[in-house]
Design a protein around this motif. Structure first.
Motif, PDB file in Angstrom:
ATOM      1  N   GLY A  73      12.966 -15.722 -14.371  1.00  0.00           N
ATOM      2  CA  GLY A  73      11.884 -15.957 -15.314  1.00  0.00           C
ATOM      3  C   GLY A  73      10.542 -16.115 -14.635  1.00  0.00           C
ATOM      4  O   GLY A  73       9.532 -15.543 -15.066  1.00  0.00           O
ATOM      5  N   VAL A  74      10.512 -16.873 -13.558  1.00  0.00           N
ATOM      6  CA  VAL A  74       9.253 -17.101 -12.859  1.00  0.00           C
ATOM      7  C   VAL A  74       8.776 -15.820 -12.168  1.00  0.00           C
ATOM      8  O   VAL A  74       7.577 -15.505 -12.173  1.00  0.00           O
ATOM      9  N   LEU A  75       9.693 -15.064 -11.580  1.00  0.00           N
ATOM     10  CA  LEU A  75       9.309 -13.816 -10.919  1.00  0.00           C
ATOM     11  C   LEU A  75       8.787 -12.795 -11.931  1.00  0.00           C
ATOM     12  O   LEU A  75       7.827 -12.074 -11.654  1.00  0.00           O
ATOM     13  N   LEU A  76       9.412 -12.740 -13.117  1.00  0.00           N
ATOM     14  CA  LEU A  76       8.926 -11.852 -14.171  1.00  0.00           C
ATOM     15  C   LEU A  76       7.523 -12.268 -14.612  1.00  0.00           C
ATOM     16  O   LEU A  76       6.647 -11.428 -14.830  1.00  0.00           O
ATOM     17  N   PHE A  78       5.403 -13.729 -12.716  1.00  0.00           N
ATOM     18  CA  PHE A  78       4.514 -13.382 -11.598  1.00  0.00           C
ATOM     19  C   PHE A  78       4.095 -11.912 -11.689  1.00  0.00           C
ATOM     20  O   PHE A  78       2.939 -11.572 -11.414  1.00  0.00           O
ATOM     21  N   VAL A  79       5.029 -11.053 -12.092  1.00  0.00           N
ATOM     22  CA  VAL A  79       4.687  -9.637 -12.288  1.00  0.00           C
ATOM     23  C   VAL A  79       3.636  -9.506 -13.384  1.00  0.00           C
ATOM     24  O   VAL A  79       2.668  -8.743 -13.255  1.00  0.00           O
ATOM     25  N   GLY A  80       3.819 -10.269 -14.462  1.00  0.00           N
ATOM     26  CA  GLY A  80       2.825 -10.263 -15.528  1.00  0.00           C
ATOM     27  C   GLY A  80       1.464 -10.719 -15.038  1.00  0.00           C
ATOM     28  O   GLY A  80       0.425 -10.172 -15.433  1.00  0.00           O
ATOM     29  N   MET A  81       1.461 -11.718 -14.145  1.00  0.00           N
ATOM     30  CA  MET A  81       0.196 -12.204 -13.601  1.00  0.00           C
ATOM     31  C   MET A  81      -0.485 -11.118 -12.769  1.00  0.00           C
ATOM     32  O   MET A  81      -1.707 -10.941 -12.830  1.00  0.00           O
ATOM     33  N   LEU A 216       4.009 -10.488 -21.128  1.00  0.00           N
ATOM     34  CA  LEU A 216       5.142 -10.483 -20.202  1.00  0.00           C
ATOM     35  C   LEU A 216       5.359 -11.877 -19.615  1.00  0.00           C
ATOM     36  O   LEU A 216       6.498 -12.332 -19.463  1.00  0.00           O
ATOM     37  N   ILE A 217       4.263 -12.562 -19.310  1.00  0.00           N
ATOM     38  CA  ILE A 217       4.349 -13.917 -18.777  1.00  0.00           C
ATOM     39  C   ILE A 217       4.994 -14.856 -19.800  1.00  0.00           C
ATOM     40  O   ILE A 217       5.901 -15.631 -19.481  1.00  0.00           O
ATOM     41  N   CYS A 218       4.541 -14.780 -21.043  1.00  0.00           N
ATOM     42  CA  CYS A 218       5.107 -15.632 -22.092  1.00  0.00           C
ATOM     43  C   CYS A 218       6.564 -15.294 -22.355  1.00  0.00           C
ATOM     44  O   CYS A 218       7.390 -16.189 -22.584  1.00  0.00           O
TER      45      CYS A 218
END
Length: 244
Positions: A73-76, A78-81, A216-218
């Motif tokens: 979840g956190v890595l996904l 991070f991609v959104g960021m 994507l982050i949410c």
């Protein structure tokens, strides 16, 4: 003080409270500095490198065992960021760098909040507010500039004292109930409010690509929550079966 008396001052570790206060001041000042270079929504989104850093540091600093779905979840997120920042895009390079520095301090602040979770949330709020008020009051004469604000802008500025208190109190209470790694994805919900406020107050609306990165982050945070709920429900069913 009328309700708690001297117990409000009781803490299991005054150095940890002071450490948290220092990190809170640093994070706040750095974030305000970033907002001078980038829009509110993008500046908030960059802050979400912090949950990834919390996830990386929590096993060593907090002794928490991270789980695969939390990492995912956190890595996904991070991609959104990265989609929001888009290195080499229109966003200020200096602003992006300072945004990364802010995220580091924000992660350390979250971890320090977890480390004082044994104290009463109001106690942690009190020490943070007291230390911040003293330090920033001493610094203010060196940086003061006359400001001209309208009535509603003054009201908005003063309201941050109330919303800031409520936010910190709720955050400390949450950290006293569960692990930092589980709570990290919930921070992504700030992007929704930051985007809304940026539009309503400053007329700043992210473009389609940026909005996609924020979504994507949410989504990443929501997926972690759903997996956690599913795991808890499954565990409860096993316990009920064992009792039978």
């Amino acid at each position: 003080l009328p309700r708690r008396g001297r117990s409000l001052l009781h803490t299991q570790s005054l150095p940890r409270q002071l450490q948290r206060s220092v990190l809170m001041i640093a994070t706040t000042l750095l974030f305000f500095h970033v907002l001078g270079m980038v829009p509110l929504a993008e500046g908030t989104a960059m802050n979400f490198m912090a949950p990834l850093l919390v996830m990386v540091l929590a096993p060593w600093l907090l002794g928490e065992r991270p789980r695969w779905h939390r990492w995912a979840g956190v890595l996904l997120g991070f991609v959104g960021m990265l989609i929001v920042v888009r290195p080499g895009g229109q966003l200020s390079t200096e602003g992006a760098i300072w945004g990364a520095v802010t995220a580091i301090f924000f992660a350390l602040f979250q971890i320090s909040t977890r480390r004082v979770a044994a104290d009463d949330p109001l106690t942690s709020n009190f020490y943070g507010g007291l230390f911040g008020a003293l330090v920033l009051t001493l610094l203010l004469p060196f940086f003061w500039q006359p400001i001209q604000l309208s009535g509603w802008q003054w009201a908005l500025l003063l309201s941050t004292g109330i919303t800031g208190f409520m936010g910190h109190w709720l955050q400390i209470t949450a950290y006293s109930k569960t692990s930092a790694t589980l709570l990290a994805p919930f921070n992504y919900l700030q992007i929704v409010s930051a985007t809304t406020l940026g539009w309503l107050i400053f007329g700043q609306l992210p473009d389609a690509t940026t909005a996609g990165g924020m979504a994507l982050i949410c989504l990443a945070g929501l997926c972690v929550v759903l997996v956690e709920l599913w795991g808890q429900r499954k565990l409860a069913q096993k316990q009920q079966s064992a009792l039978r």
